[in-house]
Motif scaffolding. Structure first.
Motif, PDB file in Angstrom:
ATOM      1  N   LEU A 159       0.864  -1.174   0.000  1.00 13.78           N
ATOM      2  CA  LEU A 159       0.000   0.000   0.000  1.00 13.78           C
ATOM      3  C   LEU A 159       0.905   1.229   0.000  1.00 13.78           C
ATOM      4  O   LEU A 159       1.654   1.460   0.954  1.00 13.78           O
ATOM      5  N   GLN A 169      -6.926   6.701   7.942  1.00 12.44           N
ATOM      6  CA  GLN A 169      -6.266   5.802   7.005  1.00 12.44           C
ATOM      7  C   GLN A 169      -5.703   4.575   7.728  1.00 12.44           C
ATOM      8  O   GLN A 169      -5.829   3.445   7.241  1.00 12.44           O
ATOM      9  N   VAL A 213      -6.729   0.696   7.083  1.00 11.20           N
ATOM     10  CA  VAL A 213      -5.777  -0.368   6.744  1.00 11.20           C
ATOM     11  C   VAL A 213      -5.911  -1.531   7.714  1.00 11.20           C
ATOM     12  O   VAL A 213      -5.796  -2.701   7.318  1.00 11.20           O
ATOM     13  N   LEU A 235      -8.602  -3.560   6.438  1.00 10.52           N
ATOM     14  CA  LEU A 235      -8.155  -4.324   5.267  1.00 10.52           C
ATOM     15  C   LEU A 235      -7.333  -5.539   5.687  1.00 10.52           C
ATOM     16  O   LEU A 235      -7.462  -6.619   5.099  1.00 10.52           O
ATOM     17  N   TRP A 245      -7.857  -3.481  -4.190  1.00  7.33           N
ATOM     18  CA  TRP A 245      -7.384  -2.308  -4.936  1.00  7.33           C
ATOM     19  C   TRP A 245      -8.405  -1.178  -4.877  1.00  7.33           C
ATOM     20  O   TRP A 245      -8.052  -0.023  -4.626  1.00  7.33           O
ATOM     21  N   LYS A 267     -10.689  -0.646  -2.614  1.00  5.07           N
ATOM     22  CA  LYS A 267     -10.765  -0.107  -1.257  1.00  5.07           C
ATOM     23  C   LYS A 267      -9.519   0.703  -0.918  1.00  5.07           C
ATOM     24  O   LYS A 267      -9.598   1.711  -0.204  1.00  5.07           O
ATOM     25  N   ALA A 268      -8.362   0.259  -1.399  1.00  6.09           N
ATOM     26  CA  ALA A 268      -7.125   1.013  -1.169  1.00  6.09           C
ATOM     27  C   ALA A 268      -7.180   2.366  -1.876  1.00  6.09           C
ATOM     28  O   ALA A 268      -6.696   3.379  -1.348  1.00  6.09           O
ATOM     29  N   PHE A 321      -4.323   4.964  -0.806  1.00  9.82           N
ATOM     30  CA  PHE A 321      -3.137   4.123  -0.662  1.00  9.82           C
ATOM     31  C   PHE A 321      -2.921   3.182  -1.849  1.00  9.82           C
ATOM     32  O   PHE A 321      -2.309   2.120  -1.702  1.00  9.82           O
ATOM     33  N   ALA A 322      -3.406   3.552  -3.017  1.00 10.04           N
ATOM     34  CA  ALA A 322      -3.274   2.663  -4.175  1.00 10.04           C
ATOM     35  C   ALA A 322      -2.480   3.289  -5.314  1.00 10.04           C
ATOM     36  O   ALA A 322      -2.599   2.855  -6.460  1.00 10.04           O
TER      37      ALA A 322
END
Length: 553
Positions: free
Chosen positions: A339, A355, A359, A362, A393, A395-396, A401-402
């Protein structure tokens, strides 16, 4: 991951009580600044340019989702709602109040975390490969050995007041992703001719004011003797290392002055006294430690997920992300995902409380509730099913963060610099952001390929500028902030130090300077040649001529 026993927890809890009373006495005027300084440093607290900074240990970069949620909570409650991940796989809070730090440490202790030995002239956080345990090229999982080193080094009475700070890194894979050649001690897992697994021991590496690539002092160390040999190395350093000049106190200076051969000889002599002593590791202890790092409950897959392969064909943006941010896993049907904390316009390595909490969610949903921190200042979900990558991807992307830039030029390693650090000569974050903004075309970045750009705000080299393909160092020039550029550095296998291009540049020049350097690379590139390969082939002069062309004219 490692779970505290009662002894571990008791040590951490007792340290919180001790430091709470030390802080109380300081605030009451019972301790002077000079008396309080070593006490706060032993608990990870610095006084920076604008406020205290608290550095929290993340042993070899491993976190549980529960721990990450606690870090998010601390960011919201005690800081300005963000945290900064460092090149030592630790996390820093830049705005805590001094009087709140005991409460922060108490909260960390509830999730088996602390700030012990994140500062001071002691053995700091041991670092490792962010893909440890899942890497497709792994010889041996280094995490149990990192934990053994952590337990050995924590509160070690003989090594609590070394000549200078001390850093150890362990790599267990074919490719060095732990930067072992630029550490005080680097341990590389190897096999000998008999097929036995042990460690190649590298000593005397380091960056900072005097950057040096480490020297091999032992080609093969049997695993059971890891701690006895480390004891011997530290004892030689403790005995012969300089204490009269902090700039010459690191072990790299001692090894260079003594020569690697002479240093190795003294270590072997010292080792003879302790080789078969009580620090020798037993098979039972090694197995006990390995038991904390067992293989997760993977689903059995025959090969790559067909839907994942098809999604890459149908979606260019997803394919680009998969190419840069997804790492090959040793388990069929799984992947490790980086990420990126290097979204353009954001300080590299920073993450907000929301964030961090996202994470953690996730990690629970896709990676067995665990994650990693890399020394490149990114976060990693190490055990993701390929079938879940597209959903992950998306969701990031939603939390920022993608960015598909891992290994590319905007994946900048960057220290906090003059915006925060009292040691810095110049700001680093604004320069990193300006370069990211200049190179904000992702298609162009992907065409350029792998380029490591590292930046430090001072000679302490927390941004690892010496081993960047392009390195930037903030310097003070008559009270103004200027920037020195170096080229040709690299970490990993074949580590090398960068060479300075020439005189430094003003802040406003830096995006143009980097653009000129990239132009020379593009003009001289053959096919998909990497930047570092072009530099090795054509040398420094073409780059130097271009960046100083205006001044010369």
């Amino acid at each position: 991951m490692y779970i505290y026993d009662d002894y571990d927890q008791r040590i951490v809890d007792q340290r919180v009580v001790q430091y709470r009373d030390q802080t109380r006495r300081f605030l009451a005027g019972e301790l002077s600044d000079e008396e309080f300084r070593p006490l706060r440093l032993q608990n990870g607290l610095y006084i920076q340019r604008h406020a205290p900074m608290l550095r929290v240990a993340i042993p070899y970069g491993h976190l549980s989702s529960t721990q990450l949620r606690k870090l998010a909570e601390i960011a919201r409650k005690y800081d300005k709602d963000y945290a900064h991940f460092t090149t030592r796989q630790n996390v820093q809070y830049n705005w805590p109040k001094l009087e709140d730090v005991p409460d922060i440490l108490a909260e960390l202790a509830t999730v088996q975390m602390h700030a012990i030995q994140t500062s001071g002239n002691c053995i700091r956080n041991t670092t490792s490969d962010q893909f440890a345990g899942v890497a497709h090229d792994e010889i041996l999982d280094p995490r149990p050995w990192c934990e053994i080193i952590r337990q050995w080094s924590t509160f070690h009475p003989e090594f609590a007041h070394l000549p200078r700070k001390f850093k150890i890194a362990v790599n267990g894979a074919v490719e060095d992703r732990a930067a072992i050649w630029v550490h005080d001690i680097g341990l590389n897992v190897v096999k000998n001719e008999a097929g036995e697994i042990g460690f190649k021991v590298i000593v005397g590496g380091g960056l900072g004011r005097t950057p040096i690539i480490g020297s091999v002092i032992r080609e093969f160390l049997p695993c059971v003797h890891l701690l006895t040999y480390l004891d011997a190395v530290l004892r030689v350093y403790n005995r012969y290392g300089r204490r009269d000049n902090k700039y010459k106190a690191r072990i790299k200076i001692l090894v260079k002055a003594m020569t690697p051969e002479a240093f190795a000889s003294k270590v072997e002599t010292e080792w003879a006294f302790v080789k078969d002593g009580p620090q020798t590791l037993t098979a039972a202890e090694i197995d006990r430690m390995k038991g904390f790092f067992t293989v997760p409950d993977y689903t059995a897959f025959a090969g790559d997920d067909a839907a994942y392969v098809q999604q890459q064909i149908e979606n260019k943006a997803f394919s680009r992300w998969a190419e840069r941010n997804v790492f090959k896993h040793k388990q069929a049907g799984y992947a490790a995902v980086t990420l990126s904390l290097k979204k353009h316009g954001v300080a590299p390595g920073d993450a907000s409380g929301d964030q961090l909490a996202a994470v953690a969610d996730l990690a629970d949903a896709y990676s067995f509730g665990e994650l990693r921190v890399s020394h490149e200042q990114n976060l990693i979900l190490a055990d993701v099913k390929q079938a879940d990558l597209f959903e992950l991807w998306e969701k990031a992307k939603a939390i920022g963060f993608a960015t598909p830039n891992i290994g590319l030029m905007t994946d900048v390693i960057c220290c906090p610099g003059g915006d925060f650090c009292s040691l810095a000569n110049a700001k680093s974050i604004p320069i990193a952001i300006a370069i990211q903004e200049r190179f904000d075309n992702l298609d162009y970045l992907h065409d350029l390929g792998e380029i490591d750009l590292n930046m430090s705000g001072c000679m302490n080299a927390c941004g690892h500028h010496h081993v960047g393909n392009i390195g930037i160092l903030g310097v003070d020039k008559n009270g103004s902030e200027w920037y020195q550029v170096s080229l040709g550095g690299r970490q990993g296998n074949g580590a090398a130090l960068a060479k300075v291009v020439g005189p430094s540049f003003a802040q406003e020049q830096m995006p143009d300077v980097i653009e000129k350097i990239i132009a020379v690379f593009v003009e001289n590139r053959s096919g998909e040649e990497r930047f570092i390969d072009v530099f090795d082939r054509i040398g420094m002069q073409p780059f130097k001529t271009r960046v100083y062309a205006k001044e010369i004219a």
